[in-house]
Design an enzyme around this catalytic site. Structure first.
Site, PDB file in Angstrom:
ATOM      1  N   PRO A 487       0.830  -1.169  -0.012  1.00  0.00           N
ATOM      2  CA  PRO A 487       0.102   0.109  -0.207  1.00  0.00           C
ATOM      3  C   PRO A 487       1.123   1.230  -0.115  1.00  0.00           C
ATOM      4  O   PRO A 487       1.812   1.247   0.481  1.00  0.00           O
ATOM      5  CB  PRO A 487      -0.794  -0.208   1.442  1.00  0.00           C
ATOM      6  CG  PRO A 487       0.040  -0.871   2.384  1.00  0.00           C
ATOM      7  CD  PRO A 487       0.644  -1.901   1.064  1.00  0.00           C
ATOM      8  N   HIS A 488       0.296   2.465  -0.527  1.00  0.00           N
ATOM      9  CA  HIS A 488       0.989   3.821  -0.315  1.00  0.00           C
ATOM     10  C   HIS A 488       0.742   4.100   1.106  1.00  0.00           C
ATOM     11  O   HIS A 488      -0.138   4.728   1.140  1.00  0.00           O
ATOM     12  CB  HIS A 488       0.454   4.680  -1.509  1.00  0.00           C
ATOM     13  CG  HIS A 488       1.065   5.836  -1.726  1.00  0.00           C
ATOM     14  ND1 HIS A 488       2.246   6.018  -2.343  1.00  0.00           N
ATOM     15  CD2 HIS A 488       0.884   6.960  -0.960  1.00  0.00           C
ATOM     16  CE1 HIS A 488       2.718   7.191  -2.286  1.00  0.00           C
ATOM     17  NE2 HIS A 488       2.067   7.976  -1.154  1.00  0.00           N
ATOM     18  N   ASP A 489       1.453   3.876   1.731  1.00  0.00           N
ATOM     19  CA  ASP A 489       1.549   3.990   3.258  1.00  0.00           C
ATOM     20  C   ASP A 489       3.023   4.283   3.938  1.00  0.00           C
ATOM     21  O   ASP A 489       3.967   3.308   3.675  1.00  0.00           O
ATOM     22  CB  ASP A 489       0.798   2.975   3.841  1.00  0.00           C
ATOM     23  CG  ASP A 489       1.021   2.981   5.671  1.00  0.00           C
ATOM     24  OD1 ASP A 489       0.955   4.203   5.999  1.00  0.00           O
ATOM     25  OD2 ASP A 489       0.954   2.059   6.035  1.00  0.00           O
TER      26      ASP A 489
END
EC number: 3.2.1.4
Length: 545
Positions: A487-489
């Protein structure tokens, strides 16, 4: 970054490909099913029948026919439907076709959604800013040290280099900013979950630190956010509310405690002020049984900011200026409508009721099928429709209820027309969150006019999120079949753990086949509180006692 971890992950993917391939043509809710719920699987290609087998003994417990495959253009597939809704015995099972293709093992149980709700709700705790957090999931530890303890500076409120306390709250998404407008829809949905499903949620333990003594865990987590929101109201007594508290530019991929850049209270926007009013009015009534003084503090803050809105009727959209962090720029008419509804529900004051009904009339009592932070009028309409308070205009109430039912019927039709039971007919940034949010439309409709189709479609939406989809994958980290790994995290991208931080729904593709499980692809694979709040709401309605 995480070179060794990435190498191990590649090996795991290669190893798991052969295991997952046996399931790729049978797509269903990998979490499982409630005993009395509808139970469906989408099967790609030509097959005429199926059986359900007990997972341990491989004994056949159910037999059924697969519907004639339907071609759906957006996924370019022929897909049939296996319906085993009439089978309701608790246990663990898998679906198998005559060709020997097997589904993932799934469970039938009254508590089948409990773990997913626990993990997704604890995602908010793991998003906490201004404190250390720590949690275990499937043997993996996720933690960070206290962060952003200098929040925030008042340079953009005419006080250069002066700091006032703005610590706390939740990080907004894959970045570490904090935004009032996006908090609005998030907190609004989660308070509605409490209002509607609190009998199941009151004693549900989330294993949270004791930050709000005597509060149920669900409300304890919401109070962490409202504590921060109260700091966003200007201290000059005007009632203005800062639009956001962020640095000027997005931080790099780093741990929260490593982000040392100066962060600022920004200028106010009228949408932020209105959302603040609505959230504080909700907080006042839902927190009142547990802390009367805090409840009054929230109501006083809401009243002050409502007064400011009344005295300043112009729509003031936030101007980014020097900031390049999330804009969340939106007109305020829907936010003001919601604020009026919540103030009326909390106080019973006819002034607020009149304000709501006037604004609802100007919007033709519209109910949105497809909505997010940019238009929260549904929250106000739903509050009005479900309120037990006297004084409502009978004709307005009748129209709003009819519109709620009509939109719910359309959502149910969309799901029944899609080979994967997807209730949303569009694709865009964050559309997975909207699929979860449509459950709110359906549950409100069910309260107004109970119909099995509304709860069935709600569960179809959850099923789609957890595996009954084109990818045969869960869209939620750490849960279900083959969940997102990248995830873009910034937390997931900066620690030494192979697994991503758990329980977060990713945004989804901008087309039926457009999702990429790639960290850099923020437009399809980011996480965000507004999508997460929708997921929590969707699951909350089906938590077992």
């Amino acid at each position: 970054m995480r070179t060794i971890a990435s190498f191990i992950f590649v090996l795991l993917v290669l190893f798991s490909t052969s295991v997952l391939s046996q399931n790729q043509n049978i797509c269903l809710n990998s979490l499982g099913f409630l005993p009395q719920a509808s139970k469906k699987a989408s099967i790609i290609g030509e097959t005429k029948s199926f059986v359900i087998k007990q997972a341990d003994s491989q004994t056949v417990v159910f037999q059924g026919k697969v519907s004639t495959p339907v071609f759906q253009k957006d996924v370019n597939q022929n897909v049939g439907l296996a319906d085993f809704s009439s089978f309701s015995k608790n246990g663990k099972y898998y679906l198998e076709t005559p060709e020997g293709t097997k589904s993932v093992v799934f469970e039938i149980s009254p508590n089948v959604y409990n773990q997913a709700f626990y993990t997704s709700m604890r995602g908010f705790y793991l998003w906490r800013c201004g404190t250390a957090v720590e949690g275990n999931h499937d043997g993996h530890l996720f933690s960070h040290l206290p962060c952003h303890l200098d929040d925030g500076y008042e340079d953009f409120q005419g006080k250069p280099d002066q700091r006032r306390n703005g610590t706390g709250g939740w990080h907004d998404a894959g970045d570490y900013g904090k935004y009032v407008v996006n908090a609005g829809i998030t907190v609004g949905m989660m308070f509605m979950a409490w209002d509607q499903f609190q009998n199941n949620l009151k004693k549900f333990s989330l294993d949270l630190p004791e930050t709000a003594p005597e509060f149920p865990d669900f409300l304890k987590e919401l109070k962490w956010e409202t504590d921060w929101l109260l700091t966003m109201q200007y201290t000059d007594g005007s009632g203005k509310v800062s639009h956001k508290l962020t640095r000027k530019n997005f931080e790099p991929f780093c741990k929260p405690e490593e982000d040392k850049e100066k962060r600022y209270f920004t200028d106010w926007s009228s949408a932020a002020v209105a959302d603040f009013v609505a959230m504080m009015a909700q907080a006042s009534r839902y927190f009142e049984p547990y802390d009367k003084a805090y409840s009054q503090k929230c109501l006083d803050a809401a009243t002050l900011s409502y007064k400011f809105l009344k005295e300043n009727p112009e729509d003031k959209v936030f101007v980014q200026g020097e900031f390049q962090t999330g804009g969340y720029q939106t007109e305020d008419k829907d936010d003001r409508l919601w604020a009026a509804a919540e103030m009326w529900e909390t106080t019973g004051n006819a002034e607020y009721l009149k304000d709501f009904e006037r604004r609802a009339s100007s919007e033709n009592f519209k109910i949105d099928e497809d909505w997010d932070w940019g238009d929260v009028s549904n929250l106000g309409m739903f509050e009005y429709a479900l309120s037990a308070k006297a004084g409502k205009n009978p004709e307005i109430l009748k129209i709003i209820k009819k519109n709620i039912i009509d939109v719910a019927n359309q959502i149910a039709f969309n799901a029944s027309s899609d080979v994967y039971g997807r209730p949303l007919s569009r694709y865009y940034w964050g559309c997975n969150g909207t699929i979860a949010r449509q459950v709110l439309n359906l549950q409100v409709a069910h309260k107004i006019s109970p119909k099995k189709i509304y709860t069935q479609t709600s569960q179809d939406a959850i099923s789609h999120i957890f595996g009954r989809n084109y990818y045969n994958r869960s869209f939620v980290t750490g849960l279900g079949i083959n969940p997102p790994m990248n995830p873009h995290d910034r937390r997931s991208g900066s620690d030494n753990e192979i697994q991503p931080w758990p329980g977060y729904i990713v945004g989804g593709g901008h087309s039926a086949k457009g999702w990429k499980d790639v960290q850099e692809d923020y437009s399809t694979n980011e996480i965000a509180i507004n999508w997460q709040g929708a997921l929590v709401y969707a699951l909350a309605g089906f938590v077992g006692k």
